[in-house]
Motif scaffolding. Structure first.
Motif, PDB file in Angstrom:
ATOM      1  N   GLY A 176      -5.539  -0.288  -7.898  1.00 51.98           N
ATOM      2  CA  GLY A 176      -6.249   0.490  -8.908  1.00 51.98           C
ATOM      3  C   GLY A 176      -7.108   1.587  -8.336  1.00 51.98           C
ATOM      4  O   GLY A 176      -7.727   2.344  -9.084  1.00 51.98           O
ATOM      5  N   LYS A 177      -7.152   1.697  -7.005  1.00 52.34           N
ATOM      6  CA  LYS A 177      -8.029   2.666  -6.362  1.00 52.34           C
ATOM      7  C   LYS A 177      -7.217   3.608  -5.475  1.00 52.34           C
ATOM      8  O   LYS A 177      -6.257   3.209  -4.824  1.00 52.34           O
ATOM      9  CB  LYS A 177      -9.080   1.943  -5.518  1.00 52.34           C
ATOM     10  CG  LYS A 177     -10.138   2.857  -4.915  1.00 52.34           C
ATOM     11  CD  LYS A 177     -11.105   2.075  -4.009  1.00 52.34           C
ATOM     12  CE  LYS A 177     -12.039   1.211  -4.796  1.00 52.34           C
ATOM     13  NZ  LYS A 177     -13.058   0.557  -3.919  1.00 52.34           N
ATOM     14  N   VAL A 178      -7.629   4.877  -5.465  1.00 54.78           N
ATOM     15  CA  VAL A 178      -7.065   5.887  -4.560  1.00 54.78           C
ATOM     16  C   VAL A 178      -8.180   6.317  -3.621  1.00 54.78           C
ATOM     17  O   VAL A 178      -9.225   6.794  -4.068  1.00 54.78           O
ATOM     18  CB  VAL A 178      -6.534   7.113  -5.333  1.00 54.78           C
ATOM     19  CG1 VAL A 178      -5.963   8.150  -4.363  1.00 54.78           C
ATOM     20  CG2 VAL A 178      -5.487   6.695  -6.359  1.00 54.78           C
ATOM     21  N   VAL A 217       0.851  -1.190   0.000  1.00 54.19           N
ATOM     22  CA  VAL A 217       0.000   0.000   0.000  1.00 54.19           C
ATOM     23  C   VAL A 217       0.885   1.237   0.000  1.00 54.19           C
ATOM     24  O   VAL A 217       1.976   1.227   0.585  1.00 54.19           O
ATOM     25  CB  VAL A 217      -0.957   0.020   1.216  1.00 54.19           C
ATOM     26  CG1 VAL A 217      -0.185   0.204   2.522  1.00 54.19           C
ATOM     27  CG2 VAL A 217      -2.046   1.089   1.075  1.00 54.19           C
ATOM     28  N   VAL A 218       0.443   2.279  -0.687  1.00 49.60           N
ATOM     29  CA  VAL A 218       1.105   3.590  -0.640  1.00 49.60           C
ATOM     30  C   VAL A 218       0.210   4.514   0.167  1.00 49.60           C
ATOM     31  O   VAL A 218      -0.973   4.678  -0.142  1.00 49.60           O
ATOM     32  CB  VAL A 218       1.316   4.165  -2.056  1.00 49.60           C
ATOM     33  CG1 VAL A 218       1.944   5.562  -1.975  1.00 49.60           C
ATOM     34  CG2 VAL A 218       2.194   3.233  -2.888  1.00 49.60           C
ATOM     35  N   ALA A 219       0.769   5.104   1.229  1.00 45.79           N
ATOM     36  CA  ALA A 219       0.008   6.000   2.109  1.00 45.79           C
ATOM     37  C   ALA A 219       0.600   7.399   2.007  1.00 45.79           C
ATOM     38  O   ALA A 219       1.783   7.597   2.310  1.00 45.79           O
ATOM     39  CB  ALA A 219       0.058   5.509   3.556  1.00 45.79           C
ATOM     40  N   ILE A 220      -0.218   8.366   1.596  1.00 44.12           N
ATOM     41  CA  ILE A 220       0.257   9.725   1.328  1.00 44.12           C
ATOM     42  C   ILE A 220      -0.393  10.702   2.302  1.00 44.12           C
ATOM     43  O   ILE A 220      -1.616  10.697   2.477  1.00 44.12           O
ATOM     44  CB  ILE A 220      -0.073  10.162  -0.110  1.00 44.12           C
ATOM     45  CG1 ILE A 220       0.582   9.222  -1.122  1.00 44.12           C
ATOM     46  CG2 ILE A 220       0.373  11.600  -0.361  1.00 44.12           C
ATOM     47  CD1 ILE A 220       0.219   9.510  -2.578  1.00 44.12           C
ATOM     48  N   GLY A 221       0.428  11.549   2.932  1.00 41.58           N
ATOM     49  CA  GLY A 221      -0.062  12.622   3.787  1.00 41.58           C
ATOM     50  C   GLY A 221       0.347  13.963   3.217  1.00 41.58           C
ATOM     51  O   GLY A 221       1.501  14.157   2.813  1.00 41.58           O
ATOM     52  N   VAL A 222      -0.598  14.928   3.191  1.00 45.97           N
ATOM     53  CA  VAL A 222      -0.338  16.213   2.522  1.00 45.97           C
ATOM     54  C   VAL A 222      -1.284  17.268   3.061  1.00 45.97           C
ATOM     55  O   VAL A 222      -2.369  16.956   3.552  1.00 45.97           O
ATOM     56  CB  VAL A 222      -0.481  16.026   0.989  1.00 45.97           C
ATOM     57  CG1 VAL A 222      -1.888  15.605   0.626  1.00 45.97           C
ATOM     58  CG2 VAL A 222      -0.047  17.253   0.209  1.00 45.97           C
ATOM     59  N   SER A 223      -0.878  18.527   2.971  1.00 40.66           N
ATOM     60  CA  SER A 223      -1.715  19.625   3.464  1.00 40.66           C
ATOM     61  C   SER A 223      -1.602  20.812   2.516  1.00 40.66           C
ATOM     62  O   SER A 223      -1.973  20.714   1.351  1.00 40.66           O
ATOM     63  CB  SER A 223      -1.314  19.996   4.896  1.00 40.66           C
ATOM     64  OG  SER A 223      -2.159  20.991   5.421  1.00 40.66           O
ATOM     65  N   VAL A 254      -0.806  -1.741  -6.451  1.00 44.32           N
ATOM     66  CA  VAL A 254      -1.179  -1.581  -5.043  1.00 44.32           C
ATOM     67  C   VAL A 254      -2.150  -0.417  -4.895  1.00 44.32           C
ATOM     68  O   VAL A 254      -2.188   0.485  -5.739  1.00 44.32           O
ATOM     69  CB  VAL A 254       0.063  -1.336  -4.152  1.00 44.32           C
ATOM     70  CG1 VAL A 254       1.049  -2.495  -4.261  1.00 44.32           C
ATOM     71  CG2 VAL A 254       0.742  -0.017  -4.496  1.00 44.32           C
ATOM     72  N   PRO A 255      -2.946  -0.407  -3.818  1.00 45.19           N
ATOM     73  CA  PRO A 255      -3.829   0.732  -3.573  1.00 45.19           C
ATOM     74  C   PRO A 255      -3.061   1.928  -3.022  1.00 45.19           C
ATOM     75  O   PRO A 255      -1.945   1.787  -2.502  1.00 45.19           O
ATOM     76  CB  PRO A 255      -4.813   0.193  -2.527  1.00 45.19           C
ATOM     77  CG  PRO A 255      -4.063  -0.892  -1.831  1.00 45.19           C
ATOM     78  CD  PRO A 255      -3.125  -1.478  -2.832  1.00 45.19           C
ATOM     79  N   ILE A 256      -3.692   3.099  -3.126  1.00 45.05           N
ATOM     80  CA  ILE A 256      -3.144   4.324  -2.555  1.00 45.05           C
ATOM     81  C   ILE A 256      -4.179   4.901  -1.599  1.00 45.05           C
ATOM     82  O   ILE A 256      -5.366   4.977  -1.925  1.00 45.05           O
ATOM     83  CB  ILE A 256      -2.805   5.354  -3.644  1.00 45.05           C
ATOM     84  CG1 ILE A 256      -1.724   4.804  -4.579  1.00 45.05           C
ATOM     85  CG2 ILE A 256      -2.349   6.679  -3.038  1.00 45.05           C
ATOM     86  CD1 ILE A 256      -1.379   5.737  -5.730  1.00 45.05           C
TER      87      ILE A 256
END
Length: 381
Positions: free
Chosen positions: A250-252, A184-190, A210-212
């Motif tokens: 395939g899903k974010v 899994v790719v986990a992204i944090g942003v502001s 992998v999912p995001i």
């Protein structure tokens, strides 16, 4: 006082809002309101004379609205920070997202259903002043640490035990024991996130195996509209996460406004869990709880990514990912609107690779596909 005060130009057609913002900002010794404007044209006419360091801009105004003014402003000045004032409605959120696509730096939501002037002032103060200081470089930044002697953009070494920003528990974090596999790719942003996320997600292949999962600091309504817009620009399927939403390749999944996003595993199936637990880092959704949950569910097979944003959300949540054997990418300072969140991870000494925004999609795709065959799927599966 350290340095000159921050010069602010306020543009809003409502005299009540102009007065409210002025009174809020005048109470801060580091900020000076150098002028007000009643519409976009009026603001543009005053720029050369007032020379503001930053500008607040309403969206809906007569003569020239905020979007028209922003487009003209960006023709003249690419760098002047602009904070949009938005309403918490679908129309207001849509216009604000338009403004962010046209070069606005950030936004503040207007007080809604607030019972008193003092509450309205506090609601504006808590959002606006930190953003003004971050966007003008006045917010305190964590101290930078020296790079270890690796080639390219190296991992950062751990902070010395007991040093400011050092990992809170469990001893030093090292790069030892990593398998490199990503589930899994986990992204944090502001701050700056909508534009930066669009750049990254739109350049990822639809065959990403992998999912995001994404936590972007945004209020309700905004997250749903943003997910819908991003979905039209991506080969991946982008949705605002719902409780029980499957986390699949395939899903974010975008964390919904005012809800933290965590995860639950049942056999081979992982689903999103949304909740209104306490705010963390003054935010809900927050990155830290998402990162912690990803580590609990996926172990060391997590690629964490911390992108542009003010504050420090994300670096503490990244610690359990790294301890489990996962990896961390952070957006570099030069391409970040505000290098608060990525900078906090670097200052904490977390092992990470520092990547410019234009190269982030390639770095994510390469890590996610390492050791896997790409898969074919129809969009929206």
């Amino acid at each position: 006082m350290a340095g000159p005060r921050i010069r602010v130009l306020i543009c809003d057609d409502s005299i009540v809002i102009r007065r409210l913002i002025t009174d809020v900002l005048k109470a801060d010794a580091e900020i000076e309101v150098v002028g007000t404007a009643v519409n976009g044209k009026n603001a543009l006419d005053k720029l050369a004379m007032l020379k503001p360091d930053i500008m607040t801009l309403d969206v809906e105004m007569p003569v020239m609205d905020g979007l028209e003014a922003l487009v003209e402003l960006r023709r003249r000045d690419k760098k002047l920070p602009v904070i949009m004032f938005s309403t918490l409605t679908e129309r207001g959120a849509g216009a604000t997202l338009d403004a962010l696509e046209r070069g606005a730096s950030d936004y503040v939501t207007k007080p809604a259903n607030v019972g008193s002037v003092s509450e309205s002032m506090e609601a504006v103060r808590s959002q606006l002043i930190p953003k003004i200081k971050s966007l003008t470089g006045r917010a305190p930044m964590p101290p930078k640490r020296a790079r270890p002697a690796f080639g390219g953009e190296p991992p950062r070494g751990p902070a010395a035990p007991g040093a400011p920003g050092a990992p809170s528990a469990g001893g030093p974090i090292t790069t030892a024991g990593r398998t490199g596999k990503v589930d899994v790719v986990a992204i944090g942003v502001s701050t700056g996130g909508p534009d930066a996320l669009t750049t990254v997600i739109s350049h990822l292949p639809g065959s990403l195996p992998v999912p995001i999962v994404v936590t972007q600091h945004m209020p309700p309504v905004f997250t749903q509209l943003f997910a819908q817009r991003l979905d039209t620009k991506s080969a991946l399927h982008v949705v605002e996460a719902r409780n029980g939403e499957p986390v699949t390749p395939g899903k974010v999944l975008i964390a919904p406004g005012d809800y933290h996003m965590r995860f639950k595993r049942s056999g081979d199936t992982v689903t999103a869990v949304t909740d209104q637990g306490p705010q963390e880092n003054y935010c809900r959704p927050a990155v830290d709880p998402m990162f912690r949950s990803a580590a609990e569910v996926y172990g060391g097979n997590v690629l964490a990514v911390i992108m542009t944003g003010m504050g420090q959300d994300g670096h503490r949540g990244a610690e359990p990912i790294l301890r489990a054997g996962g990896a961390l990418l952070v957006q570099d300072e030069a391409t970040s609107v505000v290098w608060g969140m990525p900078g906090a991870a670097v200052a904490a000494g977390l092992p990470c690779d520092i990547i410019p925004l234009p190269q982030l999609a390639e770095a994510i795709a390469s890590r996610a596909s390492s050791g896997r065959g790409t898969i074919s799927r129809s969009r929206g599966a």
